[in-house]
Design a protein around this motif. Structure first.
Motif, short mmCIF file in Angstrom:
data_model
loop_
_atom_site.label_atom_id
_atom_site.label_comp_id
_atom_site.label_asym_id
_atom_site.label_seq_id
_atom_site.Cartn_x
_atom_site.Cartn_y
_atom_site.Cartn_z
N ARG A 20 3.25 -12.99 -0.08
CA ARG A 20 2.00 -12.82 -0.29
C ARG A 20 1.32 -14.16 0.24
O ARG A 20 0.26 -14.24 0.77
N GLU A 21 1.54 -15.24 -0.72
CA GLU A 21 0.76 -16.51 -0.63
C GLU A 21 1.74 -17.71 -0.75
O GLU A 21 1.28 -18.86 -0.83
N SER A 25 4.68 -16.45 3.54
CA SER A 25 3.24 -15.79 3.81
C SER A 25 2.89 -15.83 5.14
O SER A 25 1.90 -14.78 5.74
N ARG A 72 2.61 -6.47 5.90
CA ARG A 72 1.54 -7.15 5.38
C ARG A 72 0.26 -6.05 5.12
O ARG A 72 -0.40 -6.44 4.32
N HIS A 73 0.31 -5.10 5.69
CA HIS A 73 -0.75 -4.14 5.49
C HIS A 73 -0.42 -3.58 4.20
O HIS A 73 -1.54 -2.90 3.58
N LEU A 75 1.16 -5.11 1.64
CA LEU A 75 0.96 -6.15 0.70
C LEU A 75 -0.45 -6.69 0.19
O LEU A 75 -0.66 -6.94 -0.66
N CYS A 76 -1.26 -6.42 1.33
CA CYS A 76 -2.67 -6.49 1.34
C CYS A 76 -3.66 -5.58 0.36
O CYS A 76 -4.69 -5.72 0.24
N VAL A 77 -2.78 -4.25 0.04
CA VAL A 77 -3.61 -3.21 -0.66
C VAL A 77 -3.72 -3.95 -2.11
O VAL A 77 -2.95 -4.47 -2.75
N GLN A 78 -5.02 -3.82 -2.45
CA GLN A 78 -5.61 -4.37 -3.73
C GLN A 78 -4.98 -3.57 -5.01
O GLN A 78 -4.04 -4.42 -5.76
N GLN A 93 -5.79 -7.66 -10.65
CA GLN A 93 -5.50 -7.79 -9.34
C GLN A 93 -6.85 -7.24 -8.55
O GLN A 93 -6.83 -7.36 -7.40
#
Length: 241
Positions: A20-21, A25, A72-73, A75-78, A93
């Protein structure tokens, strides 16, 4: 084996953060298994187990001849409804400061619904644990957990319920939930919920009515959870293959 489970969870979390970061990333793929296992300081067998769990949850896709693709689509889910997440982590989160406003514990008896969910006789003694979690100081999640009283094999106090219910089940009941079945439905705040959430009666809420089972399929506790609107963006991932 028992020492490997917490280590694997820690490594799994570290790998998610790295995707993620962190180090990966900006990458489309993870390194080869041999390289990644060496970097993470674990065996390839442990790494494969971790990658398998990440693939089941959609964070990665492993394709022969291509490698391990980072999704990534996903991973980016809140907040994911299909992944078990403790309430305070769910609130954090979602970008809010999480806290517990109160925890209340009381004894009671199983009514018809609880008896049906936990496969008990109506009137069986139960423990009811009520918990209100806040986001930035505002009520966000209210939960009532129900456990058969006979499951508790040791003395407990209110402080033992400050942590999520799973800690109490493991420590005092010797129970480890394996899976749950949850009915998700809209609900309107009744007078009790309206007072708890400090909202008008009839305000829409999301209700999750959950029963947890052990690995043998025996119900071990049930839970009624209410989520207020405007704090969470809850997403479900469903694979088509």
């Amino acid at each position: 084996m028992s020492s490997q489970v917490p280590q694997s969870r820690t490594i799994r979390t570290q790998l998610l953060i790295a995707m993620r970061e962190g180090a990966y990333s900006d990458c489309e793929r993870l390194p080869r298994e041999s390289v990644l296992a060496e970097k993470m300081g674990i065996s390839r067998t442990q790494l494969r187990d971790i990658l398998a769990s990440l693939e089941r949850e959609g964070f990665i896709t492993r394709r022969h001849g291509v490698g391990t693709i980072i999704n990534r689509h996903v991973l980016c889910v809140q907040t994911r409804m299909d992944i078990e997440l403790e309430f305070l982590d769910m609130i954090a989160q979602s970008g809010h400061k999480a806290a517990v406003a109160f925890v209340r514990v009381s004894d009671g008896e199983a009514d018809e619904k609880i008896a049906r969910q936990l496969q008990l006789t109506v009137g069986t003694p139960i423990i009811r644990i009520s918990r209100l979690c806040t986001a930035d100081g505002k009520p966000a999640i209210y939960c009532e957990d129900i456990v058969e009283k006979a499951l508790a094999k040791a003395d407990y106090s209110i402080k033992d319920f400050k942590l999520p219910i799973f800690h109490f089940l493991r420590q005092f009941c010797g129970v480890v939930p394996y899976m749950d079945l949850t009915d998700v439905r809209p609900a309107a705040a009744d007078p009790n919920l309206a007072e708890i959430f400090s909202i008008p009666i009839g305000t829409p809420l999301l209700n999750m009515d959950e029963v947890d089972f052990d690995i043998d399929g025996k119900p071990v506790f049930c839970s009624n959870e209410y989520f207020i609107d405007g704090i969470f963006n809850l997403t479900v991932m469903r694979k088509k293959l």
